[in-house]
Scaffold this active site. Structure first.
Site, PDB file in Angstrom:
ATOM      1  N   VAL A  65       3.691   4.128  -1.240  1.00 39.58           N
ATOM      2  CA  VAL A  65       3.852   4.581  -2.456  1.00 39.58           C
ATOM      3  C   VAL A  65       5.223   5.063  -2.667  1.00 39.58           C
ATOM      4  O   VAL A  65       5.477   6.316  -3.308  1.00 39.58           O
ATOM      5  CB  VAL A  65       2.841   6.017  -2.612  1.00 39.58           C
ATOM      6  CG1 VAL A  65       1.400   5.503  -2.625  1.00 39.58           C
ATOM      7  CG2 VAL A  65       3.113   7.053  -1.382  1.00 39.58           C
ATOM      8  N   GLN A  75       0.974  -1.052  -0.127  1.00 44.45           N
ATOM      9  CA  GLN A  75      -0.196  -0.049  -0.049  1.00 44.45           C
ATOM     10  C   GLN A  75       0.915   1.197  -0.170  1.00 44.45           C
ATOM     11  O   GLN A  75       0.332   2.304  -0.173  1.00 44.45           O
ATOM     12  CB  GLN A  75      -1.082   0.174   1.294  1.00 44.45           C
ATOM     13  CG  GLN A  75      -1.834  -1.167   1.368  1.00 44.45           C
ATOM     14  CD  GLN A  75      -2.295  -1.435   2.543  1.00 44.45           C
ATOM     15  OE1 GLN A  75      -3.419  -0.499   3.063  1.00 44.45           O
ATOM     16  NE2 GLN A  75      -1.615  -2.095   3.687  1.00 44.45           N
ATOM     17  N   CYS A 113      -2.345  13.418 -14.758  1.00 43.56           N
ATOM     18  CA  CYS A 113      -3.407  14.525 -15.301  1.00 43.56           C
ATOM     19  C   CYS A 113      -4.773  14.430 -14.623  1.00 43.56           C
ATOM     20  O   CYS A 113      -5.307  13.360 -14.278  1.00 43.56           O
ATOM     21  CB  CYS A 113      -3.776  14.354 -16.641  1.00 43.56           C
ATOM     22  SG  CYS A 113      -5.009  15.679 -16.857  1.00 43.56           S
ATOM     23  N   HIS A 156      -1.575   1.383  -4.272  1.00 39.38           N
ATOM     24  CA  HIS A 156      -1.949   2.685  -4.109  1.00 39.38           C
ATOM     25  C   HIS A 156      -1.034   3.772  -4.853  1.00 39.38           C
ATOM     26  O   HIS A 156      -1.176   4.928  -4.520  1.00 39.38           O
ATOM     27  CB  HIS A 156      -1.877   3.347  -2.633  1.00 39.38           C
ATOM     28  CG  HIS A 156      -3.096   2.433  -1.934  1.00 39.38           C
ATOM     29  ND1 HIS A 156      -3.140   2.310  -0.254  1.00 39.38           N
ATOM     30  CD2 HIS A 156      -4.083   1.804  -2.091  1.00 39.38           C
ATOM     31  CE1 HIS A 156      -4.162   1.647   0.008  1.00 39.38           C
ATOM     32  NE2 HIS A 156      -4.571   1.135  -0.907  1.00 39.38           N
ATOM     33  N   PRO A 168       3.739  -3.866  15.857  1.00 36.88           N
ATOM     34  CA  PRO A 168       4.092  -3.811  17.435  1.00 36.88           C
ATOM     35  C   PRO A 168       2.620  -3.631  17.761  1.00 36.88           C
ATOM     36  O   PRO A 168       2.562  -3.784  19.139  1.00 36.88           O
ATOM     37  CB  PRO A 168       4.835  -2.325  17.437  1.00 36.88           C
ATOM     38  CG  PRO A 168       5.178  -2.057  16.003  1.00 36.88           C
ATOM     39  CD  PRO A 168       4.486  -2.823  15.039  1.00 36.88           C
TER      40      PRO A 168
HETATM   41  P1  OAD Z   1      -1.524   3.163   8.932  1.00 36.58           P
HETATM   42  O1  OAD Z   1      -0.636   4.469   9.157  1.00 36.58           O
HETATM   43  O2  OAD Z   1      -2.794   3.190   9.107  1.00 36.58           O
HETATM   44  O3  OAD Z   1      -0.933   1.845   9.784  1.00 36.58           O
HETATM   45  C1  OAD Z   1       0.234   1.740   9.891  1.00 36.58           C
HETATM   46  C2  OAD Z   1       0.685   0.701  11.004  1.00 36.58           C
HETATM   47  O4  OAD Z   1       2.031   0.306  11.102  1.00 36.58           O
HETATM   48  C3  OAD Z   1      -0.168   0.708  12.281  1.00 36.58           C
HETATM   49  O5  OAD Z   1      -0.820  -0.283  12.580  1.00 36.58           O
HETATM   50  C4  OAD Z   1       1.216   0.779  13.280  1.00 36.58           C
HETATM   51  O6  OAD Z   1       1.096   0.035  14.333  1.00 36.58           O
HETATM   52  C5  OAD Z   1       2.334  -0.118  12.268  1.00 36.58           C
HETATM   53  N1  OAD Z   1       3.617   0.214  12.545  1.00 36.58           N
HETATM   54  C6  OAD Z   1       4.273   1.393  12.886  1.00 36.58           C
HETATM   55  N2  OAD Z   1       5.534   1.211  13.189  1.00 36.58           N
HETATM   56  C7  OAD Z   1       5.935  -0.084  12.611  1.00 36.58           C
HETATM   57  C8  OAD Z   1       7.061  -0.899  12.370  1.00 36.58           C
HETATM   58  N3  OAD Z   1       8.314  -0.272  12.580  1.00 36.58           N
HETATM   59  N4  OAD Z   1       6.973  -2.150  11.931  1.00 36.58           N
HETATM   60  C9  OAD Z   1       5.699  -2.508  11.773  1.00 36.58           C
HETATM   61  N5  OAD Z   1       4.595  -1.930  12.066  1.00 36.58           N
HETATM   62  C10 OAD Z   1       4.598  -0.774  12.416  1.00 36.58           C
HETATM   63  O7  OAD Z   1      -0.946   2.660   7.372  1.00 36.58           O
HETATM   64  P2  OAD Z   1      -1.527   1.685   6.452  1.00 36.58           P
HETATM   65  O8  OAD Z   1      -2.117   0.794   7.017  1.00 36.58           O
HETATM   66  O9  OAD Z   1      -0.552   1.543   5.269  1.00 36.58           O
HETATM   67  O10 OAD Z   1      -3.995   4.911   1.143  1.00 36.58           O
HETATM   68  O11 OAD Z   1      -2.675   2.731   5.581  1.00 36.58           O
HETATM   69  C11 OAD Z   1      -3.335   2.024   4.584  1.00 36.58           C
HETATM   70  C12 OAD Z   1      -3.750   3.177   3.618  1.00 36.58           C
HETATM   71  O12 OAD Z   1      -4.335   4.169   4.276  1.00 36.58           O
HETATM   72  C13 OAD Z   1      -2.380   3.952   3.173  1.00 36.58           C
HETATM   73  O13 OAD Z   1      -1.951   3.234   1.888  1.00 36.58           O
HETATM   74  C14 OAD Z   1      -3.040   5.472   2.526  1.00 36.58           C
HETATM   75  C15 OAD Z   1      -4.123   5.436   3.690  1.00 36.58           C
HETATM   76  O14 OAD Z   1      -5.545   5.642   3.211  1.00 36.58           O
HETATM   77  C16 OAD Z   1      -4.205   5.919   0.630  1.00 36.58           C
HETATM   78  O15 OAD Z   1      -3.915   7.099   0.801  1.00 36.58           O
HETATM   79  C17 OAD Z   1      -5.087   5.343  -0.413  1.00 36.58           C
END
Ligand code: OAD
Length: 249
Positions: A103, A101, A127, A119, A217
Site C-alpha cells: 500500500v 499487496q 469515508c 489492498h 529468503p
Molecule cells: P508478510 O509480512 O506476510 O510476508 C512478507 C514475506 O516477505 C515473508 O514471506 C518474508 O520471508 C519475505 N521477505 C522478507 N524480507 C524480504 C526481502 N528482502 N526480499 C524478499 N522477500 C522478503 O506480507 P504479505 O505476504 O505481503 O494485507 O502479506 C499479505 C497481506 O497480509 C498484506 O498485504 C496485508 C496483510 O494482511 C492487508 O492488510 C489486507
C-alpha cells in the site's frame, strides 16, 4: 547472485508476465514486512487485530494512529534496486502486469508502467460509511484522530486500504485473475502467500501452465510448486535477473 540454470531462457521464451509482490518487496526500502510490522508501543498489538473493520469500530483512534505511524515511515523511504529492476524488465515482455499487496506506492515511484493495488493505498483516506475518497486538504484542515468525514454525518476518515474481511477493489482482482490464467511466467516476490485471495494468483498461474518463479529468503507454501524458488532478497534476485536478461538480449 548466481541464477539457476534455465531461468533466463524460460523468461526469454515468455511473452506475458505477471508479477505479484508483497511486503518483502518493500523490506529493503526500510518498510517492515506486514507480519514484522510492530515495534515500540505497537509491539503489544498484532497487525491482524488492527487491520479490521471491527478494530476501527471499537477503537478508531488506535487504528488511525497505527496507520499514521506507518504513513510516516513510508514517507521517508524510497524504492530500491529491485523496484528499478522490475521497471527495466518490462522491455523484455509483450506485457508485464504488476499486482501488489503493498500500500506504499513504491512501485509507482520507481516508474512501473501499470500497478494494480489489491489492498489499496495507505496515503489515501476514505469515508468509513460510504467508502468515498476524502482529499488530503480536508484531512489536513480537520483535527481529530481520525477526522470526521465530509461525506456522512456519522462517518469518520479511515485509511484507504483493504482490511481483513473486506472486498478487494472492484475490478482489481478480476484483472489480476485474468492475467494469472493467461500469463507465461508468474513471479511471486516477498509474500508469505498466506492472505487470500491474492495468494491464489501464482497457484492459478501454475495450474494454467505458467512458469512460476518465487523470490523469498524463506520458503513458503508456494515453494514446492514453483519452477524456480530463489531464496534471496528481492533486490538481489531482481537485479541479477534484469542483468541476465540484458546480457542475453
Ligand atoms: P508478510 O509480512 O506476510 O510476508 C512478507 C514475506 O516477505 C515473508 O514471506 C518474508 O520471508 C519475505 N521477505 C522478507 N524480507 C524480504 C526481502 N528482502 N526480499 C524478499 N522477500 C522478503 O506480507 P504479505 O505476504 O505481503 O494485507 O502479506 C499479505 C497481506 O497480509 C498484506 O498485504 C496485508 C496483510 O494482511 C492487508 O492488510 C489486507
Amino acid at each position: 547472485m548466481n541464477l539457476p540454470e534455465g531461468l533466463i531462457t524460460a523468461l526469454k521464451n515468455a511473452n506475458k508476465a505477471l508479477v505479484l509482490t508483497g511486503a518483502g518487496m518493500s523490506a529493503e526500502s526500510g518498510v517492515p514486512t506486514f507480519r514484522d510490522a510492530q515495534s515500540g508501543m505497537w509491539e503489544k498489538f498484532k497487525p491482524e487485530d488492527l487491520a479490521t473493520p471491527q478494530a476501527f469500530r471499537n477503537n478508531p483512534r488506535l487504528v488511525w494512529d497505527w496507520y499514521a505511524d506507518r504513513r510516516e515511515n513510508i514517507l521517508e523511504v524510497s524504492p530500491h534496486a529491485g523496484h528499478a529492476a522490475l521497471v527495466e524488465m518490462e522491455q523484455y515482455f509483450d506485457s508485464l502486469l504488476l499486482v501488489t499487496q503493498n500500500v506504499d506506492s513504491l512501485h509507482q515511484q520507481a516508474g512501473s508502467a501499470e500497478v494494480i493495488e489489491l489492498h489499496g493505498n495507505i496515503m489515501r483516506s476514505i469515508c468509513s460509511e460510504t467508502g468515498q475518497m476524502i482529499d488530503d486538504e480536508w484531512i489536513k484542515s480537520h483535527p481529530g484522530r481520525p477526522p470526521a468525514s465530509p461525506h456522512h454525518k456519522h462517518g469518520l476518515a479511515r485509511p484507504g486500504v483493504v482490511w481483513f474481511g473486506e472486498e478487494l477493489p472492484e475490478g482489481a482482482m478480476n484483472r489480476a485473475m485474468a492475467e494469472a490464467y493467461n500469463c507465461d511466467v508468474c513471479f511471486s516476490i516477498g509474500t508469505s502467500t498466506l492472505v487470500q485471495p491474492a495468494a491464489s494468483l501464482p497457484f492459478i498461474a501454475h495450474e494454467a501452465g505458467a512458469v512460476v518463479i518465487e523470490i523469498n529468503p524463506v520458503p513458503t507454501s508456494l515453494s514446492p510448486i514453483a519452477r524456480f524458488s530463489l531464496q534471496a532478497t528481492a533486490a538481489e534476485a531482481l537485479t541479477a535477473i534484469a542483468a541476465g536478461l540484458a546480457q542475453h538480449k
